[in-house]
Design an enzyme around this catalytic site. Structure first.
Site, PDB file in Angstrom:
ATOM      1  N   LYS A 109       0.969 -12.695   9.686  1.00  0.00           N
ATOM      2  CA  LYS A 109       0.939 -12.702  11.190  1.00  0.00           C
ATOM      3  C   LYS A 109       2.335 -12.872  11.614  1.00  0.00           C
ATOM      4  O   LYS A 109       2.734 -12.382  12.642  1.00  0.00           O
ATOM      5  CB  LYS A 109       0.059 -13.656  11.781  1.00  0.00           C
ATOM      6  CG  LYS A 109      -1.593 -13.192  11.528  1.00  0.00           C
ATOM      7  CD  LYS A 109      -2.281 -13.472  12.857  1.00  0.00           C
ATOM      8  CE  LYS A 109      -3.576 -12.728  12.628  1.00  0.00           C
ATOM      9  NZ  LYS A 109      -4.639 -13.313  13.536  1.00  0.00           N
ATOM     10  N   LYS A 196      -8.543   2.365   8.113  1.00  0.00           N
ATOM     11  CA  LYS A 196      -9.458   1.262   8.452  1.00  0.00           C
ATOM     12  C   LYS A 196      -9.747   1.697  10.004  1.00  0.00           C
ATOM     13  O   LYS A 196      -8.849   1.421  10.701  1.00  0.00           O
ATOM     14  CB  LYS A 196      -9.578   0.066   8.348  1.00  0.00           C
ATOM     15  CG  LYS A 196     -10.734  -0.620   7.574  1.00  0.00           C
ATOM     16  CD  LYS A 196     -10.587  -2.018   7.182  1.00  0.00           C
ATOM     17  CE  LYS A 196     -10.499  -3.014   8.469  1.00  0.00           C
ATOM     18  NZ  LYS A 196     -10.668  -4.423   8.157  1.00  0.00           N
ATOM     19  N   LYS A 199      -8.699  -1.721  16.082  1.00  0.00           N
ATOM     20  CA  LYS A 199      -8.226  -1.867  17.349  1.00  0.00           C
ATOM     21  C   LYS A 199      -6.767  -2.024  17.402  1.00  0.00           C
ATOM     22  O   LYS A 199      -6.096  -1.442  18.165  1.00  0.00           O
ATOM     23  CB  LYS A 199      -8.622  -2.854  18.102  1.00  0.00           C
ATOM     24  CG  LYS A 199     -10.245  -2.912  18.840  1.00  0.00           C
ATOM     25  CD  LYS A 199     -10.404  -3.964  19.658  1.00  0.00           C
ATOM     26  CE  LYS A 199     -10.338  -5.362  19.175  1.00  0.00           C
ATOM     27  NZ  LYS A 199     -11.449  -5.711  18.561  1.00  0.00           N
TER      28      LYS A 199
END
Ligand code: ADP
Length: 331
Positions: A109, A196, A199
């Site tokens: 992240k 994959k 979103k």
């Protein structure tokens, strides 16, 4: 009955990958276990976010999960149970700085933030995220946590924290939560079947579980079937994904007959896509209908979730009373 706990961040839409890979399983587990499912809005504050959208998305996720078949009494909103934060602080004091720095999701992240801005702000919240996750799990004495491989490291940390806490205070207080693996299909992006369905890749890469029929059909009709990398005689990733969607939607008759066509080299991709579009629409239409019914009754549904959260909070409060006693805080 054993306790199961799983949480989801209020990230906006739910897609077919989320449904087949997680939510469908959560609905089923409710028959076999004492299940609790949390929409974890505190976790969504760890990355840059918009306050209005956070609240909107939290309710959106609640309504989506209810429309999918999660029972309202099993569902809570994390920030309505602030004891999660209190436990997280206490557990933070039995977590080492070193083990948090080894969390790969934290590193991923941070990289993600630095991709767009090399001076991006990295919060203490993001660093401490796995401790809050441990609190989410341990506060309800969850025996099992349904997870994917990507969450293994965090669950392991929760177990270590439980173990260290028990050792430090000389009492087998916290249960060691175990992973609950269920065979779930991995759904790929219709626009890029090498990736994959997700979103974060953008709108064309996921099929919205509550999407309008026309758009869903259009997305499936334009799904990539040939990426130019297919090996002669081998099924391409895009075609495999379409068959996977038929199988996941439990349309085995259509699946088997189209597969027979494929094996005899008589398959037309347009027929396969038509079959998949019909299967997906048949699956998602009832979800959209249930969502519409829930939305008509919006105020009541929200009250119901406030009440469910208040009821679930009593369990969290009981844990905190015990933990405060064990750890030497004033009771
Ligand atoms: P997203 O950000 O795309 O919504 P998340 O990473 O938040 O997905 O995942 C939420 C849950 O949905 C996880 O349990 C994950 O395993 C599952 N999931 C997400 N994408 C897929 C996919 N393409 N196929 C199967 N399961 C998926």
């Amino acid at each position: 009955m054993k306790n199961v706990l799983s949480c989801v961040q209020p990230t906006g839409d739910l897609h077919l990958g989320n449904y087949f890979g997680a939510v469908q399983n959560w609905v089923k587990l409710q028959d076999e276990y004492n299940c609790l499912y949390g929409v974890v809005d505190y976790h969504s504050m760890t990355m840059p976010y918009n306050a209005t959208l956070l609240r909107e998305n939290t309710w959106k996720m609640v309504f989506y999960l209810l429309a999918c078949g999660i029972k309202p009494e099993n569902l809570f909103i994390q920030s309505l149970i602030p004891e999660h934060i209190e436990l997280s602080w206490i557990l933070g004091c039995t977590t080492s700085y070193g083990e948090l720095t080894r969390m790969t999701q934290f590193k991923d992240k941070v990289d993600q933030l630095h991709e767009t801005d090399k001076d991006a702000f990295v919060s203490l919240g993001l660093f401490a995220y796995p401790v809050l996750q441990a609190a989410d799990i341990l506060i309800y004495h969850a025996d099992y946590v349904p997870i994917g491989k990507d969450q293994e490291q965090h669950l392991e940390l929760s177990r270590n924290i439980a173990q260290r806490f028990n050792h430090q205070f000389g009492k087998e207080y916290f249960v060691h939560p175990a992973p609950l693996y269920t065979e779930t299909p991995k759904i790929l992006s219709p626009a890029d079947p090498n990736k994959k369905m997700s979103k974060s890749l953008g709108e064309k890469h996921y099929i919205n579980l509550f999407g309008e029929e026309d758009r869903v059909r259009k997305q499936i009709k334009s799904a990539v079937t040939d990426t130019g990398e297919a090996v002669e005689g081998e099924m391409s990733a895009g075609v495999k994904n379409l068959f996977e969607l038929l199988r996941a939607s439990k349309e085995m008759d259509a699946h088997d007959s189209l597969m027979a066509d494929y094996l005899s080299n008589a398959l037309r991709y347009s027929d396969l896509k038509e079959g998949v579009a019909n299967a997906v629409i048949k699956l998602i239409n009832p979800f959209r209908e249930r969502l519409a019914i829930l939305q008509v009754d919006e105020k009541n549904v929200k009250n119901q979730i406030h009440e469910a959260s208040a009821e679930i909070r009593k369990r969290a409060q009981q844990t905190l009373r015990e933990v405060r006693d064990i750890t030497g805080l004033i009771v």
